[in-house]
Design a protein around this motif. Structure first.
Motif, PDB file in Angstrom:
ATOM      1  N   GLN A 202       0.830  -1.208   0.000  1.00 21.18           N
ATOM      2  CA  GLN A 202       0.000   0.000   0.000  1.00 21.18           C
ATOM      3  C   GLN A 202       0.861   1.252   0.000  1.00 21.18           C
ATOM      4  O   GLN A 202       0.552   2.232  -0.682  1.00 21.18           O
ATOM      5  N   GLU A 203       1.952   1.229   0.744  1.00 23.91           N
ATOM      6  CA  GLU A 203       2.856   2.382   0.786  1.00 23.91           C
ATOM      7  C   GLU A 203       3.516   2.591  -0.573  1.00 23.91           C
ATOM      8  O   GLU A 203       3.630   3.719  -1.060  1.00 23.91           O
TER       9      GLU A 203
ATOM     10  N   LEU B 147       3.825   5.473  -5.744  1.00 22.47           N
ATOM     11  CA  LEU B 147       3.671   5.431  -7.194  1.00 22.47           C
ATOM     12  C   LEU B 147       2.623   6.440  -7.654  1.00 22.47           C
ATOM     13  O   LEU B 147       2.840   7.158  -8.632  1.00 22.47           O
ATOM     14  N   ARG B 148       1.502   6.495  -6.952  1.00 22.79           N
ATOM     15  CA  ARG B 148       0.482   7.488  -7.297  1.00 22.79           C
ATOM     16  C   ARG B 148       1.042   8.898  -7.168  1.00 22.79           C
ATOM     17  O   ARG B 148       0.775   9.758  -8.004  1.00 22.79           O
TER      18      ARG B 148
ATOM     19  N   ALA C 142      -4.211  15.168  -8.640  1.00 22.43           N
ATOM     20  CA  ALA C 142      -5.395  15.095  -9.504  1.00 22.43           C
ATOM     21  C   ALA C 142      -6.612  14.621  -8.723  1.00 22.43           C
ATOM     22  O   ALA C 142      -7.715  15.102  -8.935  1.00 22.43           O
ATOM     23  N   ALA C 143      -6.420  13.685  -7.796  1.00 24.06           N
ATOM     24  CA  ALA C 143      -7.536  13.184  -6.998  1.00 24.06           C
ATOM     25  C   ALA C 143      -8.053  14.265  -6.058  1.00 24.06           C
ATOM     26  O   ALA C 143      -9.252  14.344  -5.794  1.00 24.06           O
ATOM     27  N   ALA C 144      -7.164  15.108  -5.552  1.00 26.13           N
ATOM     28  CA  ALA C 144      -7.599  16.191  -4.661  1.00 26.13           C
ATOM     29  C   ALA C 144      -8.408  17.228  -5.426  1.00 26.13           C
ATOM     30  O   ALA C 144      -9.318  17.843  -4.877  1.00 26.13           O
ATOM     31  N   GLN C 145      -8.099  17.433  -6.683  1.00 29.74           N
ATOM     32  CA  GLN C 145      -8.841  18.399  -7.488  1.00 29.74           C
ATOM     33  C   GLN C 145     -10.209  17.867  -7.873  1.00 29.74           C
ATOM     34  O   GLN C 145     -11.140  18.634  -8.050  1.00 29.74           O
ATOM     35  N   ARG C 146     -10.341  16.560  -8.037  1.00 26.69           N
ATOM     36  CA  ARG C 146     -11.638  15.967  -8.375  1.00 26.69           C
ATOM     37  C   ARG C 146     -12.401  15.737  -7.093  1.00 26.69           C
ATOM     38  O   ARG C 146     -12.064  14.867  -6.300  1.00 26.69           O
ATOM     39  N   LYS C 147     -13.429  16.539  -6.866  1.00 24.97           N
ATOM     40  CA  LYS C 147     -14.244  16.350  -5.673  1.00 24.97           C
ATOM     41  C   LYS C 147     -15.460  15.524  -6.063  1.00 24.97           C
ATOM     42  O   LYS C 147     -16.091  15.800  -7.080  1.00 24.97           O
TER      43      LYS C 147
END
Length: 195
Positions: free
Chosen positions: A140-141, A146-147, A155-160
């Motif tokens: 997981q770490e 890698l992400r 990118a995930a933080a920008q997509r709410k």
């Protein structure tokens, strides 16, 4: 006077000898370049004809004949990657990277083949229920790193996520006078359940 005449003759003879000695070496280098290119082209034609093993043999010979060249190793690495032999693809790509550490194709093959091997190994561990404890937390770490490397955290933080209206629990639907819940209707009449 004879000495003055002999000196330029001797110097000219030495220069001609040096040029004559360099000429075969230069010709051999020119032939080697043409031979390497012809071997690479021959391997490509052979691979396109469906004879991958023969093409691989041609590239292997070219790699041995021209040990300073990265091209045969890159082609072998790409062939192995395309066939799913990721371990061998990594080995050949590393051979190419020893000759040129900044080669983009070699680095890409090492990275992608490594990810494919890791994904396969993790799937096998998960299927055998062995992906637990420290192995799971380390995996997981590494996935988180890698992400981050790929820029997916930003990118995930920008997509709410779109807020969803919570579904009403079954107990909040009013009961009819006889204690039964009204039947849900899929028709267009919103008052159908009240009839």
């Amino acid at each position: 006077m004879k000495r003055l005449f002999l000196f330029p003759c001797a110097v000219s003879a030495l220069l001609l000898t040096a040029c004559a000695a360099d000429a075969p070496r230069l010709a051999a280098e020119k032939r080697a370049g043409a031979t390497l290119e012809s071997a690479l082209a021959d391997a490509e034609r052979t691979a396109l004809a469906g004879q991958a093993d023969k093409a691989y043999g041609i590239l292997k010979e070219a790699g041995q004949a021209y040990p300073a060249e990265k091209a045969p190793w890159l082609q072998m690495a790409q062939m192995k990657f395309d066939r799913g032999s990721y371990g061998e693809a990594i080995q050949h790509a590393q051979e190419a990277l020893q000759r040129d550490p900044s080669d983009k194709q070699g680095n890409t093959i090492v990275a992608m083949a490594g990810l494919r091997l890791s994904t396969r190994a993790l799937a096998d561990l998960n299927q055998q229920n062995l992906l637990t404890g420290s192995v799971q937390s380390e995996a997981q770490e590494l996935a988180r790193q890698l992400r981050g490397t790929l820029g997916e955290d930003a990118a995930a933080a920008q997509r709410k996520p779109m807020p969803r209206k919570p579904a009403a629990p079954a107990s909040s639907v009013p009961l009819k006078q006889n204690g039964a819940r009204p039947a849900q209707s899929n028709n267009a009449d919103p008052f159908g359940a009240l009839k």
